[in-house]
Design a protein around this motif. Structure first.
Motif, mmCIF file in Angstrom:
data_model
loop_
_atom_site.group_PDB
_atom_site.id
_atom_site.type_symbol
_atom_site.label_atom_id
_atom_site.label_comp_id
_atom_site.label_asym_id
_atom_site.label_seq_id
_atom_site.Cartn_x
_atom_site.Cartn_y
_atom_site.Cartn_z
ATOM 1 N N GLU A 1 35.722 15.265 110.298
ATOM 2 C CA GLU A 1 35.890 15.471 111.731
ATOM 3 C C GLU A 1 34.665 14.941 112.477
ATOM 4 O O GLU A 1 33.556 14.913 111.954
ATOM 5 C CB GLU A 1 36.060 16.964 112.035
ATOM 6 C CG GLU A 1 37.314 17.570 111.448
ATOM 7 C CD GLU A 1 37.390 19.075 111.689
ATOM 8 O OE1 GLU A 1 36.501 19.611 112.371
ATOM 9 O OE2 GLU A 1 38.328 19.694 111.183
ATOM 10 N N ASN A 2 34.883 14.556 113.735
ATOM 11 C CA ASN A 2 33.758 14.185 114.580
ATOM 12 C C ASN A 2 32.870 15.392 114.821
ATOM 13 O O ASN A 2 33.363 16.511 114.968
ATOM 14 C CB ASN A 2 34.261 13.654 115.929
ATOM 15 C CG ASN A 2 34.804 12.255 115.840
ATOM 16 O OD1 ASN A 2 34.692 11.599 114.818
ATOM 17 N ND2 ASN A 2 35.407 11.798 116.913
ATOM 18 N N LYS A 3 31.580 15.139 114.878
ATOM 19 C CA LYS A 3 30.656 16.192 115.271
ATOM 20 C C LYS A 3 30.854 16.445 116.761
ATOM 21 O O LYS A 3 31.123 15.525 117.518
ATOM 22 C CB LYS A 3 29.227 15.776 114.952
ATOM 23 C CG LYS A 3 28.973 15.651 113.457
ATOM 24 C CD LYS A 3 27.650 15.007 113.156
ATOM 25 C CE LYS A 3 27.728 13.509 113.310
ATOM 26 N NZ LYS A 3 26.535 12.800 112.835
ATOM 27 N N LYS A 4 30.702 17.689 117.161
ATOM 28 C CA LYS A 4 31.002 18.088 118.536
ATOM 29 C C LYS A 4 29.730 18.548 119.238
ATOM 30 O O LYS A 4 29.019 19.419 118.722
ATOM 31 C CB LYS A 4 32.046 19.200 118.538
ATOM 32 C CG LYS A 4 33.379 18.767 117.923
ATOM 33 C CD LYS A 4 34.330 19.921 117.739
ATOM 34 C CE LYS A 4 33.864 20.812 116.624
ATOM 35 N NZ LYS A 4 34.888 21.771 116.166
ATOM 36 N N GLY B 1 29.647 8.516 117.346
ATOM 37 C CA GLY B 1 30.858 9.174 116.884
ATOM 38 C C GLY B 1 30.998 10.651 117.189
ATOM 39 O O GLY B 1 31.817 11.341 116.578
ATOM 40 N N GLU C 1 32.093 13.870 119.476
ATOM 41 C CA GLU C 1 32.979 14.301 120.545
ATOM 42 C C GLU C 1 32.104 15.043 121.554
ATOM 43 O O GLU C 1 31.336 15.936 121.172
ATOM 44 C CB GLU C 1 34.065 15.221 119.985
ATOM 45 C CG GLU C 1 35.160 15.546 120.973
ATOM 46 C CD GLU C 1 36.261 16.406 120.367
ATOM 47 O OE1 GLU C 1 37.021 16.993 121.149
ATOM 48 O OE2 GLU C 1 36.339 16.491 119.132
#
Length: 197
Positions: A5-8, A42, A44
């Motif tokens: 998953e993208n890091k947020k 990359g 979010e």
């Protein structure tokens, strides 16, 4: 965090407008650089400009959602602008960001401040009129305190909720007239790389 998953990241703009001395251009430039960095790498990104208003329930969930928080603010009277403190007071809630103050009647080993529920990390990015030489200087205005020690209230607010600190960035002498912004932006970018890559 699931590696697929993208890091947020949640970027919080803690600036408060004052005509002439604090219009927000410098803060906005740092926010722009941070957004560019995160998107290029990359992440979010969610963003809150506190002074423009916010929905409390949405902010509560943003803090739960985020793997990382970047708080960008100008230092007013040795701390965060009052609207940023108000944000903390209104948004940080028991049950979402911390379960309790951490102590337990049944378990005396549980200490104050250990009840945080958030699992991410945070970074402070500060703009200052104060010269950097005042920190870590026993003869300086801050009586030998480091930059981070002088901002203990903000650090402990995040840590109370379970977050871990990343390296702090700060720019100093912003009103002196000889600020090398390009050099400072490079330093900021290097700190972002160190903290988030």
């Amino acid at each position: 965090m699931n590696q697929s998953e993208n890091k947020k990241v949640l970027i919080l703009n803690g600036h408060q407008y004052y005509d002439v001395v604090a219009k927000g251009e410098l803060t906005n430039n740092y926010i722009k650089k941070a957004k560019e960095f995160f998107l290029e790498n990359g992440f979010e990104v969610k963003y809150t400009h506190i002074e423009e208003g916010y929905n409390k329930e949405e902010e509560i969930e943003k803090l739960v959602w985020a793997d990382y928080i970047l708080l960008q603010y100008p230092v007013y009277w040795m701390g965060v602008p009052w609207i940023t403190k108000k944000y903390f007071d209104e948004v940080l809630t028991q049950g979402k960001h911390y379960a309790s103050d951490g102590r337990s009647r049944e378990d005396s080993s549980k200490t104050y401040g250990s009840g945080g529920l958030l699992k991410g990390k945070y970074m402070l990015s500060l703009t200052y009129n104060c010269p950097e030489s005042e920190f870590g200087n026993k003869n300086g205005f801050f009586d030998g305190l480091s930059l981070d020690e002088a901002h203990v209230a903000v650090h402990k607010t995040f840590q109370f909720c379970g977050l871990e600190p990343l390296k702090t960035y700060s720019v100093h002498d912003i009103f002196k007239g000889d600020l090398d912004l390009e050099k400072e932006f490079k330093k900021f970018e290097n700190t972002l790389k160190e903290n988030f890559k």
